[in-house]
Design a protein around this motif. Structure first.
Motif, PDB file in Angstrom:
ATOM      1  N   LEU A   1       0.819  -1.226   0.000  1.00  0.00           N
ATOM      2  CA  LEU A   1       0.000   0.000   0.000  1.00  0.00           C
ATOM      3  C   LEU A   1       0.846   1.266   0.000  1.00  0.00           C
ATOM      4  O   LEU A   1       0.305   2.373   0.097  1.00  0.00           O
ATOM      5  CB  LEU A   1      -0.937  -0.002   1.219  1.00  0.00           C
ATOM      6  CG  LEU A   1      -1.924  -1.177   1.303  1.00  0.00           C
ATOM      7  CD1 LEU A   1      -2.723  -1.104   2.600  1.00  0.00           C
ATOM      8  CD2 LEU A   1      -2.852  -1.179   0.099  1.00  0.00           C
ATOM      9  N   ASP A   2       2.151   1.120  -0.101  1.00  0.00           N
ATOM     10  CA  ASP A   2       3.060   2.279  -0.078  1.00  0.00           C
ATOM     11  C   ASP A   2       2.783   3.183  -1.280  1.00  0.00           C
ATOM     12  O   ASP A   2       2.878   2.749  -2.430  1.00  0.00           O
ATOM     13  CB  ASP A   2       4.511   1.789  -0.112  1.00  0.00           C
ATOM     14  CG  ASP A   2       5.508   2.885   0.286  1.00  0.00           C
ATOM     15  OD1 ASP A   2       5.243   4.060  -0.025  1.00  0.00           O
ATOM     16  OD2 ASP A   2       6.530   2.548   0.896  1.00  0.00           O
ATOM     17  N   THR A   3       2.446   4.428  -1.011  1.00  0.00           N
ATOM     18  CA  THR A   3       2.131   5.366  -2.103  1.00  0.00           C
ATOM     19  C   THR A   3       3.386   5.994  -2.702  1.00  0.00           C
ATOM     20  O   THR A   3       3.336   6.569  -3.790  1.00  0.00           O
ATOM     21  CB  THR A   3       1.207   6.488  -1.596  1.00  0.00           C
ATOM     22  OG1 THR A   3       1.831   7.129  -0.475  1.00  0.00           O
ATOM     23  CG2 THR A   3      -0.144   5.935  -1.178  1.00  0.00           C
ATOM     24  N   GLU A   4       4.514   5.878  -2.020  1.00  0.00           N
ATOM     25  CA  GLU A   4       5.757   6.478  -2.509  1.00  0.00           C
ATOM     26  C   GLU A   4       6.563   5.508  -3.372  1.00  0.00           C
ATOM     27  O   GLU A   4       7.233   5.911  -4.319  1.00  0.00           O
ATOM     28  CB  GLU A   4       6.620   6.941  -1.325  1.00  0.00           C
ATOM     29  CG  GLU A   4       5.975   8.067  -0.515  1.00  0.00           C
ATOM     30  CD  GLU A   4       6.853   8.484   0.649  1.00  0.00           C
ATOM     31  OE1 GLU A   4       7.967   7.942   0.776  1.00  0.00           O
ATOM     32  OE2 GLU A   4       6.419   9.344   1.425  1.00  0.00           O
ATOM     33  N   ILE A   5       6.523   4.212  -3.037  1.00  0.00           N
ATOM     34  CA  ILE A   5       7.302   3.216  -3.778  1.00  0.00           C
ATOM     35  C   ILE A   5       6.339   2.150  -4.290  1.00  0.00           C
ATOM     36  O   ILE A   5       5.750   1.410  -3.506  1.00  0.00           O
ATOM     37  CB  ILE A   5       8.375   2.552  -2.879  1.00  0.00           C
ATOM     38  CG1 ILE A   5       9.273   3.614  -2.227  1.00  0.00           C
ATOM     39  CG2 ILE A   5       9.218   1.581  -3.698  1.00  0.00           C
ATOM     40  CD1 ILE A   5      10.256   3.047  -1.230  1.00  0.00           C
ATOM     41  N   SER A   6       6.189   2.061  -5.600  1.00  0.00           N
ATOM     42  CA  SER A   6       5.255   1.085  -6.168  1.00  0.00           C
ATOM     43  C   SER A   6       5.973  -0.148  -6.698  1.00  0.00           C
ATOM     44  O   SER A   6       5.352  -1.192  -6.899  1.00  0.00           O
ATOM     45  CB  SER A   6       4.443   1.716  -7.304  1.00  0.00           C
ATOM     46  OG  SER A   6       5.309   2.171  -8.320  1.00  0.00           O
ATOM     47  N   ASP A   7       7.285  -0.021  -6.954  1.00  0.00           N
ATOM     48  CA  ASP A   7       8.046  -1.191  -7.388  1.00  0.00           C
ATOM     49  C   ASP A   7       9.477  -1.080  -6.879  1.00  0.00           C
ATOM     50  O   ASP A   7       9.900  -0.036  -6.377  1.00  0.00           O
ATOM     51  CB  ASP A   7       8.009  -1.360  -8.908  1.00  0.00           C
ATOM     52  CG  ASP A   7       8.452  -0.115  -9.659  1.00  0.00           C
ATOM     53  OD1 ASP A   7       9.352   0.589  -9.154  1.00  0.00           O
ATOM     54  OD2 ASP A   7       7.911   0.149 -10.751  1.00  0.00           O
ATOM     55  N   TYR A   8      10.210  -2.197  -7.004  1.00  0.00           N
ATOM     56  CA  TYR A   8      11.520  -2.296  -6.368  1.00  0.00           C
ATOM     57  C   TYR A   8      12.567  -2.797  -7.359  1.00  0.00           C
ATOM     58  O   TYR A   8      12.290  -3.662  -8.192  1.00  0.00           O
ATOM     59  CB  TYR A   8      11.440  -3.251  -5.170  1.00  0.00           C
ATOM     60  CG  TYR A   8      10.475  -2.771  -4.113  1.00  0.00           C
ATOM     61  CD1 TYR A   8      10.879  -1.911  -3.103  1.00  0.00           C
ATOM     62  CD2 TYR A   8       9.131  -3.166  -4.149  1.00  0.00           C
ATOM     63  CE1 TYR A   8       9.990  -1.461  -2.140  1.00  0.00           C
ATOM     64  CE2 TYR A   8       8.232  -2.717  -3.192  1.00  0.00           C
ATOM     65  CZ  TYR A   8       8.667  -1.866  -2.194  1.00  0.00           C
ATOM     66  OH  TYR A   8       7.773  -1.409  -1.242  1.00  0.00           O
ATOM     67  N   ASP A   9      13.764  -2.233  -7.237  1.00  0.00           N
ATOM     68  CA  ASP A   9      14.890  -2.613  -8.092  1.00  0.00           C
ATOM     69  C   ASP A   9      15.659  -3.725  -7.388  1.00  0.00           C
ATOM     70  O   ASP A   9      16.593  -3.477  -6.630  1.00  0.00           O
ATOM     71  CB  ASP A   9      15.777  -1.399  -8.338  1.00  0.00           C
ATOM     72  CG  ASP A   9      16.916  -1.702  -9.316  1.00  0.00           C
ATOM     73  OD1 ASP A   9      16.878  -2.781  -9.938  1.00  0.00           O
ATOM     74  OD2 ASP A   9      17.826  -0.877  -9.445  1.00  0.00           O
ATOM     75  N   ILE A  10      15.258  -4.956  -7.646  1.00  0.00           N
ATOM     76  CA  ILE A  10      15.883  -6.130  -7.034  1.00  0.00           C
ATOM     77  C   ILE A  10      16.886  -6.680  -8.045  1.00  0.00           C
ATOM     78  O   ILE A  10      16.515  -7.003  -9.177  1.00  0.00           O
ATOM     79  CB  ILE A  10      14.817  -7.170  -6.651  1.00  0.00           C
ATOM     80  CG1 ILE A  10      13.845  -6.548  -5.631  1.00  0.00           C
ATOM     81  CG2 ILE A  10      15.466  -8.425  -6.079  1.00  0.00           C
ATOM     82  CD1 ILE A  10      12.609  -7.363  -5.361  1.00  0.00           C
TER      83      ILE A  10
ATOM     84  N   VAL B   1      10.333  -4.780  -9.850  1.00  0.00           N
ATOM     85  CA  VAL B   1       9.338  -5.735  -9.343  1.00  0.00           C
ATOM     86  C   VAL B   1       8.252  -4.989  -8.578  1.00  0.00           C
ATOM     87  O   VAL B   1       8.530  -4.357  -7.550  1.00  0.00           O
ATOM     88  CB  VAL B   1      10.009  -6.774  -8.418  1.00  0.00           C
ATOM     89  CG1 VAL B   1       8.966  -7.738  -7.866  1.00  0.00           C
ATOM     90  CG2 VAL B   1      11.121  -7.518  -9.151  1.00  0.00           C
ATOM     91  N   PRO B   2       7.007  -5.039  -9.039  1.00  0.00           N
ATOM     92  CA  PRO B   2       5.925  -4.389  -8.299  1.00  0.00           C
ATOM     93  C   PRO B   2       5.648  -5.102  -6.981  1.00  0.00           C
ATOM     94  O   PRO B   2       5.785  -6.336  -6.897  1.00  0.00           O
ATOM     95  CB  PRO B   2       4.721  -4.481  -9.240  1.00  0.00           C
ATOM     96  CG  PRO B   2       5.064  -5.508 -10.248  1.00  0.00           C
ATOM     97  CD  PRO B   2       6.557  -5.642 -10.286  1.00  0.00           C
ATOM     98  N   ALA B   3       5.265  -4.347  -5.972  1.00  0.00           N
ATOM     99  CA  ALA B   3       4.974  -4.939  -4.660  1.00  0.00           C
ATOM    100  C   ALA B   3       3.866  -5.982  -4.761  1.00  0.00           C
ATOM    101  O   ALA B   3       3.830  -6.940  -3.986  1.00  0.00           O
ATOM    102  CB  ALA B   3       4.582  -3.841  -3.674  1.00  0.00           C
ATOM    103  N   SER B   4       2.984  -5.834  -5.738  1.00  0.00           N
ATOM    104  CA  SER B   4       1.833  -6.734  -5.859  1.00  0.00           C
ATOM    105  C   SER B   4       2.216  -8.173  -6.180  1.00  0.00           C
ATOM    106  O   SER B   4       1.411  -9.091  -5.996  1.00  0.00           O
ATOM    107  CB  SER B   4       0.885  -6.228  -6.946  1.00  0.00           C
ATOM    108  OG  SER B   4       1.545  -6.174  -8.202  1.00  0.00           O
ATOM    109  N   VAL B   5       3.453  -8.418  -6.658  1.00  0.00           N
ATOM    110  CA  VAL B   5       3.856  -9.784  -6.981  1.00  0.00           C
ATOM    111  C   VAL B   5       4.871 -10.345  -5.994  1.00  0.00           C
ATOM    112  O   VAL B   5       5.368 -11.464  -6.167  1.00  0.00           O
ATOM    113  CB  VAL B   5       4.415  -9.908  -8.423  1.00  0.00           C
ATOM    114  CG1 VAL B   5       3.401  -9.409  -9.431  1.00  0.00           C
ATOM    115  CG2 VAL B   5       5.751  -9.191  -8.575  1.00  0.00           C
ATOM    116  N   LEU B   6       5.193  -9.585  -4.955  1.00  0.00           N
ATOM    117  CA  LEU B   6       6.109 -10.102  -3.948  1.00  0.00           C
ATOM    118  C   LEU B   6       5.411 -11.199  -3.137  1.00  0.00           C
ATOM    119  O   LEU B   6       4.198 -11.177  -2.958  1.00  0.00           O
ATOM    120  CB  LEU B   6       6.564  -8.981  -3.014  1.00  0.00           C
ATOM    121  CG  LEU B   6       7.500  -7.937  -3.636  1.00  0.00           C
ATOM    122  CD1 LEU B   6       7.679  -6.763  -2.691  1.00  0.00           C
ATOM    123  CD2 LEU B   6       8.852  -8.562  -3.982  1.00  0.00           C
TER     124      LEU B   6
END
Length: 471
Positions: free
Chosen positions: A164-173, A180-185
């Protein structure tokens, strides 16, 4: 020189035991100088493990010693409901003394401990007995990279992932080519209370081992494997996959399914199967049935009930399908469609009639589908399946996207329209995805034979073990 003996400790699920046992078998087939013992940790909720291990022990030509450990005072089942991964971690940590005593009593020339990724607490046992430890990772190289990244993520941001983070929607893994979007973690790393900390502790210990053994092959996950191997902080990487249990199943249901497939044209049947712990509510089954009927596709559909979280074992099928599915569905699709409970997945994927696979994207299932050249439509349900689906669709371009972020119990109803669209794409003979999957099918088989990447990597692991035992 005494015969060096490795001790394997897999996680307590059948999926973990399958790939550990297959790796151990292949090691012994490659080099008779090795001996291997597998210590099996049981849980109160996986009674099927005992029967599976007994079948391995009695299989022809078995050279692996299996020791089923006594169940040490298991954690409360309330903890299982709260966070299954933490429950398994606590359960395994509670077996440390038992594992140590069993090794001291039964293993004469203890040369290395191979632990599954929920068993990192047992690295302490290897250290106490002054032998090297190795991590056996039964999932993807990319997901292993996510586990290694967890401590770095926390150091950078001071918090866990947040869908639900409004500042970070995906991550550089690092091990994923795309953000990678948080929705698929995996659900567990989105659990801010217990899950993230549990997995971060495991990830932080991965670098303590002497080697990372991964059930993958370089040609499939070149980006992730190269990223892991080039990081000097990481232990040596061994890619030894695909490790698959390809033994044929038996039984009345098996014969019924094979007889049905024998009557179907080549590459015409879509196989829908969601693993031993994957199932849906009746409302979702109706949407799947509508999609199958409207698409006109021939199908084999394994139907299981949605599992209760506190019951992590194999789930059962429905007994009243006529009441659940659309009226007349079974009669209208007779001859071109078949519904079963349990399905012999490996045998089904190997059958020439099967042309597509709607899958939960467990890693074993993905490797099996690629081995047999059957393209996948992604419908993840639990564990790390969402990020497996993401990698297959976005990074590797080897699967049709049905859903990526779906989770068991999420309350989302996937519509018949979505399912039908994915089915048509999956079974489209002109879809260029089919050619890519067939190319990977060939590469997967080349990887494990003499001169292949995984064959050579396994040989390197054997030589490393033997070189440490030269006296």
């Amino acid at each position: 020189m005494k015969q060096p003996e490795l001790v394997f400790v897999p996680g307590p699920g059948i999926g973990h035991i399958v790939s550990n046992a297959e790796f151990a078998k292949q090691l012994l087939d490659r080099d008779p100088r090795l001996a291997i013992t597998i210590l099996v940790i049981r849980t109160p909720i996986t009674p099927e493990v005992d029967a599976y291990v007994k079948s391995l022990v009695s299989s022809p030509g078995n050279r692996i010693r299996y020791i089923i450990l006594p169940l040490e005072d298991p954690p409360s089942l309330e903890l299982l409901v709260e966070c299954p991964e933490n429950y398994v971690t606590l359960l395994i940590d509670g077996h440390k003394q038992c594992v140590k005593e069993t090794i001291v009593k039964h293993v004469v020339s203890f040369s290395g401990l191979v632990v599954d990724f929920f068993c990192t607490g047992l690295i302490d046992v290897a250290n106490e007995l002054n032998v090297p430890s190795y991590l056996f990772f039964p999932s993807t190289a990319a997901f292993l990279g996510l586990m290694l990244y967890l401590p770095t993520h926390y150091e950078k941001l001071g918090k866990s992932f947040d869908i639900l983070d409004t500042e970070i929607s995906d991550y550089d893994i690092p091990t994923y080519a795309h953000h990678v979007p948080a929705s698929v973690l995996p659900t567990v790393v989105l659990d801010k209370e217990i899950g993230f900390e549990c997995m971060m502790k495991h990830g932080s210990r991965f670098r303590e081992v002497k080697g990372l053994i991964i059930n993958t092959f370089v040609e499939l996950e070149s980006y992730a494997v190269d990223t892991l191997a080039s990081d000097k902080k990481n232990p040596k990487v061994y890619t030894v996959g695909p490790l698959l249990d390809l033994k044929k199943a038996r039984g009345v249901e098996h014969e019924r399914i094979m007889s049905f497939l024998d009557t179907q044209p080549d590459s015409s049947v879509v196989f829908l199967c969601f693993g031993s712990m994957g199932g849906f509510e009746p409302t979702q089954l109706v949407e799947i049935a509508v999609a199958l009927e409207r698409s006109g596709q021939r199908f084999l559909w394994s139907i299981r009930q949605e599992r209760a979280k506190e019951k992590m074992g194999v789930i059962n099928g429905f007994s009243n399908l006529d009441e659940i599915l659309p009226q007349g569905f079974l009669e209208r699709t007779k001859g071109r469609g078949m519904i079963c409970g349990w399905a012999p997945q490996v045998d089904v994927l190997a059958h020439q009639a099967v042309g597509g696979f709607v899958s939960h994207c467990g890693w074993n299932s993905i490797l099996e589908s690629l081995w047999h050249g059957v393209p996948i439509a992604t419908w993840p349900i639990y564990a790390e399946q969402q990020i497996n689906a993401f990698e297959m669709v976005k990074d590797l371009g080897l699967a049709v996207e049905l859903k990526l972020g779906y989770r068991s119990g999420c309350g989302v109803l996937v519509s018949a329209d979505e399912i039908e669209k994915a089915l048509r794409s999956l079974m489209d003979k002109g879809n260029p995805l089919r050619k890519k999957v067939m190319e990977m099918n060939e590469k997967s088989r080349k990887a494990v034979v003499n001169g292949g990447s995984s064959y050579d990597s396994m040989g390197s692991f054997i030589e490393d073990i033997l070189s440490k035992n030269v006296h």
